[in-house]
Design a protein around this motif. Sequence first.
Motif, mmCIF file in Angstrom:
data_model
loop_
_atom_site.group_PDB
_atom_site.id
_atom_site.type_symbol
_atom_site.label_atom_id
_atom_site.label_comp_id
_atom_site.label_asym_id
_atom_site.label_seq_id
_atom_site.Cartn_x
_atom_site.Cartn_y
_atom_site.Cartn_z
ATOM 1 N N GLU A 202 0.829 -1.201 0.000
ATOM 2 C CA GLU A 202 0.000 0.000 0.000
ATOM 3 C C GLU A 202 0.866 1.254 0.000
ATOM 4 O O GLU A 202 0.593 2.207 -0.740
ATOM 5 C CB GLU A 202 -0.922 0.004 1.217
ATOM 6 C CG GLU A 202 -1.840 1.210 1.271
ATOM 7 C CD GLU A 202 -2.783 1.183 2.458
ATOM 8 O OE1 GLU A 202 -3.539 2.155 2.636
ATOM 9 O OE2 GLU A 202 -2.767 0.183 3.217
ATOM 10 N N ARG B 80 0.968 4.370 -2.712
ATOM 11 C CA ARG B 80 0.853 5.768 -2.287
ATOM 12 C C ARG B 80 2.048 6.585 -2.781
ATOM 13 O O ARG B 80 1.892 7.707 -3.276
ATOM 14 C CB ARG B 80 0.753 5.849 -0.767
ATOM 15 C CG ARG B 80 -0.569 5.362 -0.199
ATOM 16 C CD ARG B 80 -0.600 5.496 1.317
ATOM 17 N NE ARG B 80 -1.849 5.007 1.858
ATOM 18 C CZ ARG B 80 -2.976 5.713 1.913
ATOM 19 N NH1 ARG B 80 -2.995 6.961 1.462
ATOM 20 N NH2 ARG B 80 -4.076 5.201 2.421
ATOM 21 N N TYR C 16 -6.006 -3.541 0.238
ATOM 22 C CA TYR C 16 -5.365 -3.397 1.551
ATOM 23 C C TYR C 16 -6.455 -2.977 2.539
ATOM 24 O O TYR C 16 -6.928 -1.832 2.510
ATOM 25 C CB TYR C 16 -4.250 -2.354 1.503
ATOM 26 C CG TYR C 16 -3.203 -2.664 0.460
ATOM 27 C CD1 TYR C 16 -2.184 -3.580 0.712
ATOM 28 C CD2 TYR C 16 -3.251 -2.068 -0.803
ATOM 29 C CE1 TYR C 16 -1.237 -3.893 -0.245
ATOM 30 C CE2 TYR C 16 -2.302 -2.375 -1.767
ATOM 31 C CZ TYR C 16 -1.302 -3.278 -1.485
ATOM 32 O OH TYR C 16 -0.364 -3.573 -2.451
ATOM 33 N N ALA D 42 -5.822 -0.829 -4.537
ATOM 34 C CA ALA D 42 -4.559 -0.159 -4.850
ATOM 35 C C ALA D 42 -4.812 1.148 -5.595
ATOM 36 O O ALA D 42 -4.070 2.121 -5.439
ATOM 37 C CB ALA D 42 -3.673 -1.086 -5.682
ATOM 38 N N ALA E 166 -5.563 3.754 -3.053
ATOM 39 C CA ALA E 166 -4.339 4.103 -2.328
ATOM 40 C C ALA E 166 -3.457 5.021 -3.165
ATOM 41 O O ALA E 166 -2.854 5.969 -2.654
ATOM 42 C CB ALA E 166 -3.572 2.842 -1.955
#
Length: 279
Positions: A128, A132, A165, A170, A173
Amino acid sequence: MNTRREFLLSAASAALFAGCDNFNHPHFRRPRLAAQLWSIHQAFWKDPAGCMAGLKAAGYDGVEFAGYNKLGAKELKKMLGDAGMAAMGTHVNGDVALVGDELKRTLDFAAELGLESVTTPHARRDSEDGYRAFGRAMGLAAEAAKPYGIWVGVHSTYHHFTTKYGGKTAWDAMFEEASPLLQQQIDTGNTFHTGQDVVALLKQYPGRHFSVHLKENDPTKTAVLGEKVLDGGKQVPWDAVLGQLKREADLRWCVVECEMLPDTIEPLVASAKFLEGRI
């Protein structure tokens, strides 16, 4: 608009783009139609002029590159100009072309060619935090591209939605901490194939859709939009998706992707016909 934060992000995006020609060109009655050239890469590099003429006749306004066949920006720009086509955008490897010293070289090339957008596909990370960080890095690239009048975005693919997550994809994120300038190039086929609601996803992220990839759910025989999906799969719900795209005020390009038969333009031609009167 789902949250106050989304409203502020959309407003910030509009303010940051004020005064940039590519970001403020007149709103079209419909989004312009582009062909993703990887769909026909075997045919295109054998006969680029013939392919361009065929696409133009079919109703396409521009193209999105996926490689340049060793041609320079000036050559490509002339080729497009001769065909009366716009340089909608290009796909690049963001991990290479949109970071460090390569970022300026990529943007300089894009500006010389007249590209309106630069998009990175298939971004994959193993955590994750990795997604990010990638979103933040691509957001910085989007900020750097703003003075050029060029959009930077990420193209959606399967693992962006199958990787989760704590219930968060994803994709979410990647965009939660990214600059509001970073665009989402939603691929309707990839997204729908993973069980996502394409319309809900578009609504979730207002103001981030400079372009959308129109692709049928896989697998199909020729990948023509609206074609029956093999193996009992479902078709993309085109009426709902295209209806939402008509309400996307910031949408400038619909990009058609038909990659099953790269040696012919016929699937792209048939897909343009399918879209007549729909966008």
